[in-house]
Design an enzyme around this catalytic site. Structure first.
Site, PDB file in Angstrom:
ATOM      1  N   GLY A  47       0.882  -1.165   0.000  1.00 47.82           N
ATOM      2  CA  GLY A  47       0.000   0.000   0.000  1.00 47.82           C
ATOM      3  C   GLY A  47       0.914   1.207   0.000  1.00 47.82           C
ATOM      4  O   GLY A  47       1.998   1.158  -0.556  1.00 47.82           O
ATOM      5  N   GLU A  48       0.536   2.247   0.675  1.00 46.46           N
ATOM      6  CA  GLU A  48       1.386   3.432   0.766  1.00 46.46           C
ATOM      7  C   GLU A  48       1.917   3.488   2.191  1.00 46.46           C
ATOM      8  O   GLU A  48       1.152   3.635   3.135  1.00 46.46           O
ATOM      9  CB  GLU A  48       0.554   4.673   0.412  1.00 46.46           C
ATOM     10  CG  GLU A  48       1.374   5.762  -0.248  1.00 46.46           C
ATOM     11  CD  GLU A  48       2.355   6.408   0.715  1.00 46.46           C
ATOM     12  OE1 GLU A  48       3.574   6.372   0.433  1.00 46.46           O
ATOM     13  OE2 GLU A  48       1.921   6.930   1.756  1.00 46.46           O
ATOM     14  N   SER A  49       3.227   3.326   2.368  1.00 46.75           N
ATOM     15  CA  SER A  49       3.785   3.127   3.715  1.00 46.75           C
ATOM     16  C   SER A  49       3.529   4.300   4.656  1.00 46.75           C
ATOM     17  O   SER A  49       3.279   4.099   5.843  1.00 46.75           O
ATOM     18  CB  SER A  49       5.280   2.799   3.646  1.00 46.75           C
ATOM     19  OG  SER A  49       5.992   3.843   3.028  1.00 46.75           O
ATOM     20  N   CYS A  79       6.014  -5.159  -0.083  1.00 47.59           N
ATOM     21  CA  CYS A  79       6.169  -3.765  -0.505  1.00 47.59           C
ATOM     22  C   CYS A  79       6.162  -2.833   0.716  1.00 47.59           C
ATOM     23  O   CYS A  79       7.126  -2.804   1.456  1.00 47.59           O
ATOM     24  CB  CYS A  79       5.110  -3.399  -1.541  1.00 47.59           C
ATOM     25  SG  CYS A  79       5.499  -1.878  -2.437  1.00 47.59           S
ATOM     26  N   ARG A 106      13.223   3.109   0.347  1.00 49.19           N
ATOM     27  CA  ARG A 106      11.853   3.273  -0.165  1.00 49.19           C
ATOM     28  C   ARG A 106      11.867   3.723  -1.623  1.00 49.19           C
ATOM     29  O   ARG A 106      12.781   4.395  -2.059  1.00 49.19           O
ATOM     30  CB  ARG A 106      11.098   4.338   0.645  1.00 49.19           C
ATOM     31  CG  ARG A 106      10.770   3.922   2.047  1.00 49.19           C
ATOM     32  CD  ARG A 106       9.994   5.016   2.771  1.00 49.19           C
ATOM     33  NE  ARG A 106       8.686   5.187   2.160  1.00 49.19           N
ATOM     34  CZ  ARG A 106       8.074   6.357   2.044  1.00 49.19           C
ATOM     35  NH1 ARG A 106       8.643   7.463   2.451  1.00 49.19           N
ATOM     36  NH2 ARG A 106       6.877   6.423   1.500  1.00 49.19           N
ATOM     37  N   ILE A 134       5.657  -2.187  -7.762  1.00 50.84           N
ATOM     38  CA  ILE A 134       4.954  -0.905  -7.864  1.00 50.84           C
ATOM     39  C   ILE A 134       5.586   0.070  -6.872  1.00 50.84           C
ATOM     40  O   ILE A 134       5.452  -0.106  -5.656  1.00 50.84           O
ATOM     41  CB  ILE A 134       3.446  -1.069  -7.561  1.00 50.84           C
ATOM     42  CG1 ILE A 134       2.819  -2.108  -8.495  1.00 50.84           C
ATOM     43  CG2 ILE A 134       2.726   0.282  -7.684  1.00 50.84           C
ATOM     44  CD1 ILE A 134       1.403  -2.500  -8.129  1.00 50.84           C
ATOM     45  N   ARG A 135       6.316   1.054  -7.377  1.00 52.18           N
ATOM     46  CA  ARG A 135       7.041   1.994  -6.499  1.00 52.18           C
ATOM     47  C   ARG A 135       7.724   1.219  -5.371  1.00 52.18           C
ATOM     48  O   ARG A 135       7.616   1.559  -4.192  1.00 52.18           O
ATOM     49  CB  ARG A 135       6.080   3.040  -5.928  1.00 52.18           C
ATOM     50  CG  ARG A 135       5.633   4.037  -6.962  1.00 52.18           C
ATOM     51  CD  ARG A 135       4.513   4.926  -6.469  1.00 52.18           C
ATOM     52  NE  ARG A 135       4.858   5.574  -5.222  1.00 52.18           N
ATOM     53  CZ  ARG A 135       3.977   5.983  -4.322  1.00 52.18           C
ATOM     54  NH1 ARG A 135       2.697   5.788  -4.518  1.00 52.18           N
ATOM     55  NH2 ARG A 135       4.359   6.587  -3.227  1.00 52.18           N
ATOM     56  N   HIS A 170       4.664  -7.525  -5.152  1.00 55.27           N
ATOM     57  CA  HIS A 170       3.298  -7.850  -4.720  1.00 55.27           C
ATOM     58  C   HIS A 170       2.915  -9.252  -5.198  1.00 55.27           C
ATOM     59  O   HIS A 170       2.323  -9.392  -6.269  1.00 55.27           O
ATOM     60  CB  HIS A 170       2.306  -6.848  -5.320  1.00 55.27           C
ATOM     61  CG  HIS A 170       2.385  -5.481  -4.732  1.00 55.27           C
ATOM     62  ND1 HIS A 170       1.565  -5.070  -3.706  1.00 55.27           N
ATOM     63  CD2 HIS A 170       3.182  -4.432  -5.018  1.00 55.27           C
ATOM     64  CE1 HIS A 170       1.851  -3.810  -3.400  1.00 55.27           C
ATOM     65  NE2 HIS A 170       2.838  -3.404  -4.173  1.00 55.27           N
ATOM     66  N   GLU A 172       0.573 -11.049  -4.251  1.00 59.68           N
ATOM     67  CA  GLU A 172      -0.890 -11.197  -4.231  1.00 59.68           C
ATOM     68  C   GLU A 172      -1.558 -10.676  -5.508  1.00 59.68           C
ATOM     69  O   GLU A 172      -2.737 -10.931  -5.741  1.00 59.68           O
ATOM     70  CB  GLU A 172      -1.470 -10.494  -2.994  1.00 59.68           C
ATOM     71  CG  GLU A 172      -1.544  -8.978  -3.066  1.00 59.68           C
ATOM     72  CD  GLU A 172      -0.219  -8.238  -2.884  1.00 59.68           C
ATOM     73  OE1 GLU A 172      -0.249  -6.996  -2.918  1.00 59.68           O
ATOM     74  OE2 GLU A 172       0.848  -8.885  -2.711  1.00 59.68           O
TER      75      GLU A 172
END
Length: 196
Positions: A47-49, A79, A106, A134-135, A170, A172
């Site tokens: 997600g977005e850390s 991630c 990051r 993804i990033r 990821h 998943e």
């Protein structure tokens, strides 16, 4: 059957639940601290850390997550989850959960537009696993007792330290459940040790 929690504050929660169930374990979306007592292992989803950390603080999850880590029950961070598990983050003074003796950078592969897929060889899992980045962060340095399970180029992208597993990508977001199945096996083994 082992019960695996997916921290349900933010990120790819539904996809992890599907992958856990496809790997033959029961999945529980963890939204309350007391649910941590009911599970045998925990997935910290991508997600977005920064957002995830804010929500963890808002709902007072940080100390319970650190306690869960100390209990020896397995944890798997993907991630942003890898960032949460790392003891050292480049450019940051403090760790989050800090359970794994790894140093993480990051957004190391660039911003969202630089997202990509790569075929990975993962120790204990197999060949040709499609890693969706993804990033993504990556592992810059590890302690001696951290096992590097996969690299992409010269970068470490999957690592294990005892009951802790972390991946830059990821797993998943594909229909290949081998990485999740590997974690389910870690959880089963840890539960068996507790019973004996």
């Amino acid at each position: 059957m082992v019960k695996i929690g997916v921290l349900g504050l933010q990120g790819a929660v539904r996809e992890h639940v599907k992958s856990v169930e496809a790997s033959g374990a029961e999945a529980v979306v963890v939204k309350r601290i007391e649910q941590l007592e009911e599970i045998d292992g925990l997935i910290l989803p991508g997600g977005e850390s920064t957002t995830m950390r804010r929500l963890i603080d808002k709902y007072d999850f940080m100390e319970p997550l650190r306690t869960f880590a100390k209990s020896g029950k397995p944890m798997f961070g993907t991630c942003a989850g890898m960032i949460l598990l790392a003891k050292t983050l480049i450019g940051y003074d403090e760790a989050h959960i800090g359970a794994m003796d790894i140093t993480v950078e990051r957004n190391a592969f660039g911003r969202q537009k630089d997202s990509f897929e790569a075929a990975l060889s993962i120790k204990g899992v197999g060949e040709d696993f499609v890693g969706v980045f993804i990033r993504a962060p990556y592992v810059v340095d590890v302690a001696d007792d951290v096992e590097v399970l996969s690299t992409h180029g010269d970068r470490m992208v999957a690592v294990r330290q005892g009951p802790f597993l972390a991946a830059s990508f990821h797993p998943e977001l594909t229909d290949d459940h081998r990485v999740t199945a590997y974690f389910v096996e870690m959880v089963k083994e840890a539960k068996m040790k507790k019973v004996v």
